[in-house]
Each structure stands twice: as structure tokens, then as C-alpha cells.
Design an enzyme around this catalytic site. Structure first.
Site, mmCIF file in Angstrom:
data_model
loop_
_atom_site.group_PDB
_atom_site.id
_atom_site.type_symbol
_atom_site.label_atom_id
_atom_site.label_comp_id
_atom_site.label_asym_id
_atom_site.label_seq_id
_atom_site.Cartn_x
_atom_site.Cartn_y
_atom_site.Cartn_z
ATOM 1 N N HIS A 16 0.755 -1.249 0.012
ATOM 2 C CA HIS A 16 0.243 0.107 -0.158
ATOM 3 C C HIS A 16 0.810 1.245 -0.052
ATOM 4 C CE1 HIS A 16 -3.626 -2.471 0.952
ATOM 5 N NE2 HIS A 16 -2.567 -3.513 1.483
ATOM 6 N N HIS A 194 -7.803 -8.430 -0.954
ATOM 7 C CA HIS A 194 -7.496 -8.742 0.414
ATOM 8 C C HIS A 194 -8.456 -9.817 1.035
ATOM 9 C CE1 HIS A 194 -4.913 -5.739 0.210
ATOM 10 N NE2 HIS A 194 -4.594 -5.561 1.680
ATOM 11 N N GLU A 197 -7.146 -12.551 5.623
ATOM 12 C CA GLU A 197 -6.074 -11.936 6.690
ATOM 13 C C GLU A 197 -6.855 -12.064 8.280
ATOM 14 O OE1 GLU A 197 -5.599 -7.845 6.390
ATOM 15 O OE2 GLU A 197 -3.739 -7.886 7.593
HETATM 16 N N1 HPA Z 1 -5.220 -5.191 5.111
HETATM 17 C C1 HPA Z 1 -6.330 -4.511 4.914
HETATM 18 N N2 HPA Z 1 -6.156 -3.211 4.415
HETATM 19 C C2 HPA Z 1 -5.101 -2.656 4.344
HETATM 20 C C3 HPA Z 1 -3.897 -3.370 4.946
HETATM 21 C C4 HPA Z 1 -4.137 -4.667 5.218
HETATM 22 O O1 HPA Z 1 -3.157 -5.321 5.751
HETATM 23 N N3 HPA Z 1 -2.865 -2.234 4.693
HETATM 24 C C5 HPA Z 1 -3.379 -1.211 4.272
HETATM 25 N N4 HPA Z 1 -4.606 -1.328 3.904
HETATM 26 ZN ZN ZN Z 2 -2.495 -5.061 2.365
#
Ligand code: HPA
Ligand code: ZN
Length: 331
Positions: A16, A194, A197
Site C-alpha cells: 500500500h 484482500h 487475513e
Molecule cells: N489489510 C487491509 N487493508 C489494508 C492493509 C492490510 O493489511 N494495509 C493497508 N490497508
Molecule cells: Zn495489504
């Protein structure tokens, strides 16, 4: 080993750009733009980076980026990062950018995209560093807003490689963004998201089924669903894993407990990435080195991981061929 890991031509697929804002530049831009920050020094900024989870990080990430106001700021942000990454042996960077976070503060899309575009062209010229651009949607904002952003980015579609999905994961499943990802697909853009996570394996399935992603960012929770692991392995879906991020956001308590070795063992296609290097204790080289310390991997393993990134990157065949050649020559 550090020397080898540094020389290894590394492509970074999960970054990012706002997460590359080092405390020094943050303070300098706060000064330049007259933005008030609740910190008196760089050390105080660093001391605040003690995160409990993704949300506690995101709060400071959005606060930190409030110093970015002008085209020049975005240029300086990216150039500062490209130079640091170059010194660590990074040869290609795919940057997520979060325009909604800037538009909400009254910063124009033009300032964001022109500033980053200038830095990308300079990095190509001056550092022989290629790059790609992933416009990310904030998943904790309405999907309508994401669609509006995508449409308003028409002047920049040519400069985009993909769309992505980031920010607070839990409670914001990929399915809500099916329509805007379909629109991106119609525009000829690749898709990444994403998933897995902090969120469950079901979110990874949704990203594959409803967003038609070619890569999953993070994806570490896939191991909880063996059938999903089998699917990811068979399809060769790339998971962009971020070891130090997972450590700092307490996805794992210790790097030794990270599922990376099991994921490799399961035959998944993985890459190593830094996510938000200014916030998580280091860039690509630190992430590679931390994995060497935690897992004792061989040069061959690191070369395979670096190869996966070059293979999966958004770049021309000519550039890919060149980087594969450099990788194979790195022993
Ligand atoms: N996860 C989700 N959104 C994000 C992340 C992340 O690791 N880093 C910056 N925005
Ligand atoms: Zn990320």
C-alpha cells in the site's frame, strides 16, 4: 544470506503506497502543509505503532496519510519508497492506492494519480524499476462509492493494471463488491482482493467466485479449509503473504508460528511482500530475512518465491523475461 537476499531481484506484489510513509516524511509533510499531528517527534510516531489488530493499525494509517495533500506530496511519497526499495534489491513494485481515503479529505483524484504517475516514470528512468498500479476500494465503505470512484477514474484507466479490495475485513465480505469488480473486468482490468487475513476462508472463496480475482492478498486463513487449499493449489492461485504485517497485526503471535511453511508444504503458490513497510518494521529485505531466521529456508526456496512474484506480476513479457534471467543468474 543477507547479501544473497539483497541481490535477489525481488518483485513486490502487495504494497500500500500510503503504508510506505516513514515518520520522517510524515513530519516533513505535516510541516509543509500545516497539518496537525498528535506527535512531537519521529520517535513518538514510531512509539505509537503498537497494534492490537488490523483496525488499530488502520486508524493510524488513515491518520498518517492526512499529511498527503498535493500532487507533489504523492510524488515524494512514492519516490522516497522507490529509492528505499531499490536499495533492498526490489526491481518491480505493484502499489495499491486508496483514493477514497484522499477524496474524503478533499484531495483530488488528479493530485493522487498524477503525483504517483510522475514518480513511477522517474523510477523507471532513474532506477530501472518497473511498477504497476492497483486501485483499491475501501471495503468498509458502500459499494456505490467504489463504483463512483471507478467511473470517475476514467482518465486514469489506461494507467491502472488492476483493482483491489482492502481496509477492515471482518463484516465486509467480498460479495458486496461483485458488481464493481464485474465493471472492472469489463474495462479490461485484472482483479485482486484482500481475503483471509482476519476474515474466514469463506471470504477467500467469495473473492474467487464473485470477484474473479487472479490473486488473493494475504489468504493465510485458507489452511482452515482443506478443500479450499486444494482448489487454490490446483488453480495455482497466487497468495501474496506479508509475514511482518501478520506479526505486527497479531494474525500470529510469533513469526515461528506463521503458517508459511505449512502453506508451502501444501503446494500453494506464494509470494513474500511487505504490505505497509513503514508501519510493520521493514521492507522486502527485512521480510525475506525474517523468514530466513524463522524458517531457515534455503536459497532455492527464496529463489522460488521470488520467481513466483515475477511470474504473477503485471508486467510486459519482455520485462518478465529480463527479470527471470537476472533471477536465474543470482546464486
Ligand atoms: N489489510 C487491509 N487493508 C489494508 C492493509 C492490510 O493489511 N494495509 C493497508 N490497508
Ligand atoms: Zn495489504
Amino acid at each position: 544470506m543477507r547479501d544473497f537476499l539483497k541481490r535477489l531481484p525481488k518483485a513486490e506484489l502487495h504494497l500500500h503506497i500510503e503504508g510506505t510513509l516513514e515518520p520522517e516524511l510524515m513530519m516533513a509533510l505535516a510541516d509543509r502543509n500545516g497539518v496537525n499531528l498528535p506527535y512531537a517527534s519521529e520517535d513518538e510516531v514510531r512509539a505509537a505503532y503498537d497494534f492490537e489488530d488490523l483496525q488499530s493499525f488502520l486508524d493510524l494509517y488513515f491518520q498518517g496519510m492526512s499529511v498527503l495533500r498535493t500532487e507533489r506530496d504523492f510524488h515524494d511519497l512514492a519516490m522516497d519508497y522507490f529509492q528505499r526499495a531499490h536499495a533492498e534489491g526490489v526491481v518491480h513494485v505493484e502499489m495499491h492506492v486508496d483514493p477514497q481515503a484522499h477524496l474524503a479529505r478533499g484531495v483530488s483524484l488528479q493530485a493522487v494519480m498524477e503525483g504517483l504517475g510522475q514518480a513511477r516514470r522517474r523510477a523507471e528512468r532513474e532506477l530501472d524499476m518497473s511498477s504497476a498500479m492497483i486501485m483499491a476500494f475501501l471495503r468498509d465503505k458502500p459499494a456505490d462509492e467504489a463504483m463512483q470512484l471507478l467511473e470517475s477514474a476514467a482518465p486514469y484507466w489506461e494507467t491502472l493494471d488492476a483493482v483491489g479490495l482492502d481496509s477492515a475485513e471482518l463484516g465486509h465480505p467480498p460479495s458486496g463488491f461483485a458488481e464493481v469488480f464485474q465493471r472492472a473486468r469489463d474495462l479490461g482490468l485484472s482483479r485482486v482482493a484482500h481475503a483471509g487475513e482476519e476474515g474466514p476462508p469463506a471470504y477467500i472463496r467469495e473473492a474467487l467466485d464473485m470477484l474473479d480475482v487472479c490473486r488473493v492478498d494475504h489468504g493465510v486463513r485458507c489452511l482452515e479449509d482443506p478443500a479450499l487449499v486444494e482448489r487454490l493449489r490446483e488453480q495455482g492461485t497466487v497468495l501474496t503473504v506479508c509475514p511482518l504485517s501478520n506479526l505486527r497485526l497479531k494474525v500470529v503471535d510469533r513469526l515461528d508460528d506463521h503458517p508459511l511453511p505449512q502453506m508451502l508444504e501444501a503446494g500453494l503458490t506464494l509470494t513474500l511482500n511487505s504490505d505497509d513497510p513503514a508501519y510493520f518494521g521493514g521492507g522486502m529485505l527485512e521480510n525475506f530475512e525474517a523468514c530466513h531466521r524463522a524458517f531457515g529456508w534455503s536459497r532455492d526456496t527464496f529463489r522460488d518465491l521470488a520467481r513466483n512474484a515475477i511470474d504473477a506480476a503485471f508486467m510486459s513479457d519482455a520485462r518478465r523475461g529480463e527479470l527471470v534471467g537476472r533471477l536465474e543468474a543470482c546464486t
